[in-house]
Design an enzyme around this catalytic site. Structure first.
Site, short mmCIF file in Angstrom:
data_model
loop_
_atom_site.label_atom_id
_atom_site.label_comp_id
_atom_site.label_asym_id
_atom_site.label_seq_id
_atom_site.Cartn_x
_atom_site.Cartn_y
_atom_site.Cartn_z
N ASN A 1 -4.78 -7.61 -12.18
CA ASN A 1 -5.68 -8.81 -12.32
C ASN A 1 -4.53 -10.51 -11.64
O ASN A 1 -6.00 -11.65 -10.81
CB ASN A 1 -6.04 -9.82 -13.37
CG ASN A 1 -7.49 -8.16 -13.93
OD1 ASN A 1 -7.67 -7.86 -13.23
ND2 ASN A 1 -6.63 -7.84 -15.28
N TYR A 2 -3.44 -10.49 -11.58
CA TYR A 2 -2.85 -11.80 -11.55
C TYR A 2 -1.77 -11.47 -10.45
O TYR A 2 -1.25 -12.22 -9.45
CB TYR A 2 -1.76 -11.86 -12.81
CG TYR A 2 -3.14 -13.28 -13.55
CD1 TYR A 2 -3.04 -14.47 -13.31
CD2 TYR A 2 -3.14 -12.33 -14.79
CE1 TYR A 2 -4.77 -14.72 -14.59
CE2 TYR A 2 -4.57 -12.51 -15.89
CZ TYR A 2 -5.35 -14.00 -15.51
OH TYR A 2 -5.74 -14.39 -16.24
N LEU A 3 -1.35 -10.10 -10.48
CA LEU A 3 -0.31 -9.95 -9.13
C LEU A 3 -1.12 -9.71 -7.94
O LEU A 3 -1.17 -8.36 -7.88
CB LEU A 3 0.83 -9.16 -9.33
CG LEU A 3 1.63 -9.52 -10.89
CD1 LEU A 3 2.10 -8.21 -11.07
CD2 LEU A 3 2.18 -10.42 -11.13
N SER B 1 2.25 -14.19 -9.80
CA SER B 1 2.07 -14.26 -8.17
C SER B 1 3.43 -14.36 -8.10
O SER B 1 5.21 -13.96 -7.62
CB SER B 1 1.30 -14.20 -7.16
OG SER B 1 0.02 -13.24 -7.90
N SER C 1 -1.46 -8.24 -16.24
CA SER C 1 -1.21 -9.03 -15.10
C SER C 1 -0.71 -7.92 -13.90
O SER C 1 -1.57 -8.87 -12.83
CB SER C 1 -0.20 -9.66 -15.53
OG SER C 1 1.15 -8.18 -15.55
#
Length: 796
Positions: free
Chosen positions: A753-755, A626, A750
DNA sequence: CAAACGACTTAGAACGCCGCAT
DNA sequence: ATGCGGCGTTCTAAGTCGTTTG
């Protein structure tokens, strides 16, 4: 007529061969030189894995584990005021509107939650409930007497949203820093309320019916559809949280959908053994079918796959079959394979009406089984179908690939729902293994799979409260890490010099996890799964050290298979201390030995926990991802750019994250051809532009001499056309760049799930980029909470 | 303690559909 | 009308991490 041909398919394994000709914008720090090559990995190692987890690690401390477990779980910070829904400070009537339900409590936890409930004390209806009354209330507002501790009935509980409340709980346990934060949020709450239009509702986007949208003469039926529109969305993020550990107060659903029963092959479709037709009994025939369907797949050229398949297949055979069929290479599945292929062709070639019919039936099934009612709200289930039988498709060099995944019977399925609700019915003539009423878990059904003995679940869709809340919490945790990460870094750098080996190993591992966004790397049972590693399980054979490489000092080269057997290959210049430590860790070890022999994920996470409550290894991945997005967006976005160009910048930022996290995809088979096509198009466009320019000049000249009004308007039209063309050209070029840079990188993981979605939402708002350009419908549903709460000032 | 278990997130592949170019 | 590529969706394997068990 042998079929089994071990050589027919060459190579091609799970991991993507990749050539590191890397693309533009990389984040400065991370992965300056990652490049993957197609070489065969892991030819070594096979024999050497003599894990020396020597006894010394066991001696390590375990002191503080019995800490305040209460506090740890749901707590997460909430320092940023902007993102917090502001719904407090209003007078509320006690809610009867949300289904009062029975809480099933395992005793000690129950005490916990009750205690918690009584600690708080304003007695409010969450905003969201009121706004939503229309939807569910009537049917759920049964005032049925509740037997057991229904939390909604318990007076108390304020209605702060999840994180504010967690914060508060934390604060009560004191600590000066948190209390400061709390004041913060209190202030906000007091000053804010009026500007928050209380009845604001989110309209659910209605699935855009593309046909209706396009065709102006939409059929009446379609029009009706279009008018139906706008369901309301449950703004769960404005609701008070449930007592800790409690996942729901009421849950009802219809149970899972089982795989359709096996249909026998027509008599005309034959299986041959050693050239002779053999009529298989049902059990063996079905399994033969699984294999037949995969004849064209790579798997069937792998020895382990074939071996496993054959062993399990034989288990399904009758005595006679088993006696006869002893050699897979004498089996001819081709007719069966062709039959299934023909079947699927048939399906593809069905008429519109037939397809429509099937779709309708599918829809009906989804309508019935695809949703549950949780705490009075209808929410989508993620996977309501039980996995059908088939051959296990493990990734990479999975030792169990090809084994038979058995058909799941109701008798092995556990149902979870609330007590007061109708229990889902098992299929005719069957019963469930068990019916559970455990509201400390989120799953609706579970069963144990026969390959690894793992439990599988039916759970809610990503747009549900249960998932969304957790997601939000995850990003808050990552943001919290942001506030202390420099301290933690200083800390582990210090530890590189520790006298204790285990501390130094821990510190170096933390450095990798932080800098390279490596996964934690749990130990895995040997022989049960493919041989893959993460940080803590790295072996000597995975790291090469170069005092100097390509002009850089102290380079560590990582080459290992990570999750899903995706190759991680990266040459990283590291700090001298790290380098020296690595040398030490690897000294006198064989290739198969662990680099970090005094460390495992459990030790690591325990340590992280001490540095920050709730911190684990994976938080670093979220945080770094992030953070990278935010930084890259700040850096790459050019205010003067067109929307298209801005989107390219966004994709580049996204890509930087995907590179960091090593999210790869197979390069599309037709990539080169497609690229060529694009170049072609661009060329053509250029030519048209040239022509148009010529025309324009000519017209201009004519107009100058004649001053004819008609010519003037023609001239203007030409000009417009030229502008259009140039814009088109630019778009094409952007597309081409994007495509090229993206060929072997998967952005989806991403993004999903990640940002922190609030970063993207804020960016879109700030630069007036339509959110739909960044998130598709499903993604917008998943991130509804973020869309609702983030404005353009949000910063991760 | 360490191994096993359980619940949940993260992951790439496969599938299927739709619109576009031919 | 046909084939193909892109895209969204579905599927389920493979991780992480906390808890339980032996």
């Amino acid at each position: 007529m042998t079929l089994i041909d071990a050589n027919s398919k060459s190579s091609s394994s799970t991991q993507k061969p990749k050539d590191g000709s890397s693309s533009s914008s990389k984040p400065k720090d991370h992965h300056s030189s990652k490049s993957n090559t197609a070489s065969k990995h892991r030819e070594h190692s096979s024999s050497s894995s003599s894990k020396h987890k020597d006894g010394s690690k066991s001696s390590s401390h375990k002191d503080s584990n019995s800490k305040n477990k209460d506090a740890k779980k749901s707590s997460s910070s909430h320092k940023n005021e902007n993102d917090r829904p502001n719904n407090a400070g209003e007078v509320k009537v006690k809610s009867e509107s949300v289904s009062p339900t029975k809480l099933v409590i395992k005793t000690e936890d129950g005490r916990k939650s009750i205690k918690k409930e009584t600690e708080d004390s304003d007695d409010d209806i969450p905003l969201a409930q009121r706004t939503n009354v229309t939807v569910k209330v009537e049917e759920d507002s049964d005032s049925s007497p509740t037997k057991k501790r229904p939390h909604r009935d318990v007076d108390s509980e304020d209605d702060e949203p999840l994180f504010a409340r967690a914060q508060k709980a934390k604060k009560q346990k004191t600590s000066s820093t948190t209390s400061v934060k709390k004041e913060h949020s209190d202030k906000k709450r007091k000053t804010g309320p009026d500007d928050d239009e209380p009845l604001k509702k989110i309209k659910k986007e209605v699935k855009p019916d593309k046909k209706t949208a396009k065709k102006t003469d939409g059929s009446p039926k379609k029009r009706v559809k279009k008018e139906k529109v706008e369901e309301e969305v449950w703004k769960w993020w404005e609701e008070k949280p449930l007592p800790e550990g409690v996942k729901w107060m009421s849950l009802s659903h219809k149970g899972p959908v089982f795989a359709p029963e096996y249909e026998r092959l027509p008599k005309s479709v034959k299986f041959y053994y050693d050239g002779k037709h053999v009529q298989l009994e049902e059990a063996a025939e079905e399994v033969a079918g699984f294999y037949a369907k995969m004849l064209e797949h790579d798997y069937t050229s792998k020895e382990i796959f074939n071996k496993n398949f054959f062993r399990d297949w034989r288990k399904e055979m009758t005595h006679d079959e088993k006696a006869l069929i002893t050699d897979l290479s004498k089996c001819d599945f081709r007719e069966i394979g062709a039959y299934y292929k023909m079947k699927s062709e048939e399906r593809k070639n069905m008429t519109k009406a037939e397809k429509e019919e099937i779709k309708k039936q599918n829809q009906a099934l989804t309508d019935e089984y695809g949703f549950c009612i949780i705490d009075g709200h209808k929410q989508k289930i993620g996977n309501f179908r039980i996995e059908p039988p088939g051959l296990f498709r493990g990734r990479g060099d999975h030792p169990k690939q090809g084994m038979l995944k058995k058909r799941i019977q109701p008798e092995t399925v556990i149902i979870n729902c609330s007590k007061d609700v109708e229990t889902p019915k098992p299929p005719e003539g069957h019963r469930w293994k068990q019916v559970l009423h455990d509201n400390k878990v989120t799953w609706l059904c579970s069963w144990t799979e026969n390959i690894q003995g793992a439990i599988k679940y039916i759970m809610l869709n990503a747009n549900s409260r249960l998932k969304g809340e957790k997601d939000w919490q995850k990003y808050e945790m990552a943001r919290q890490l942001k506030t202390v990460v420099e301290k933690i870094r200083a800390n582990y750098r210090e530890d590189w010099r520790s006298k204790e080996m285990r501390i130094r190993q821990r510190a170096v591992a933390m450095y990798f996890i932080d800098k390279l966004a490596l996964r934690a790397g749990n130990e895995k049972e040997e022989g049960e799964t493919a041989d893959t590693v993460g940080c803590c399980s790295l072996r000597v054979e995975h790291i090469k050290l170069y005092p100097e490489l390509n002009g850089k000092e102290f380079v560590a080269e990582f080459d290992f298979l990570g999750k899903d057997s995706i190759r991680y290959l990266n040459q990283v210049p590291v700090e001298k201390r790290v380098y020296k430590n690595l040398q030490l860790f690897m000294d006198n070890k064989s290739p198969g030995d662990d680099v970090f022999d005094r460390l495992n994920t459990s030790i690591l996470n325990k340590h992280l926990q001490e540095l920050m409550e709730g911190l684990t290894a994976k938080v670093f991945r979220t945080f770094n991802a992030s953070k990278t997005l935010q930084d890259q967006l700040n850096e790459l976005t050019n205010p003067d750019d067109s929307v298209t160009a801005k989107i390219l910048s966004y994709n580049r930022a996204n890509r930087a994250v995907a590179v960091l996290c090593n999210h790869q995809r197979a390069i599309p088979k037709t990539f080169d051809k497609q690229m060529l096509n694009m170049q072609e198009k661009i060329k053509k466009k250029n030519d048209t532009i040239k022509d148009a320019k010529k025309d324009y000049k000519k017209l201009k000249g004519e107009y100058k001499s004649s001053r004819d009004d008609r010519l003037k308007s023609a001239l203007e039209r030409k000009k417009k056309q030229l502008e259009r063309l140039e814009e088109q050209l630019m778009k094409l070029e952007v597309q081409a760049t994007d495509k090229e840079e993206n060929k072997d990188i998967a952005l989806g993981t991403s993004k999903l799930n990640y940002l922190d979605p609030r970063i993207s939402v804020a960016w879109c708002k700030k630069w007036e980029v339509p959110l739909e350009k960044i998130y598709n419908r499903t993604q917008r549903e998943k991130f509804q909470w973020a869309i609702d709460m983030a404005d353009e000032t949000y910063e991760f």
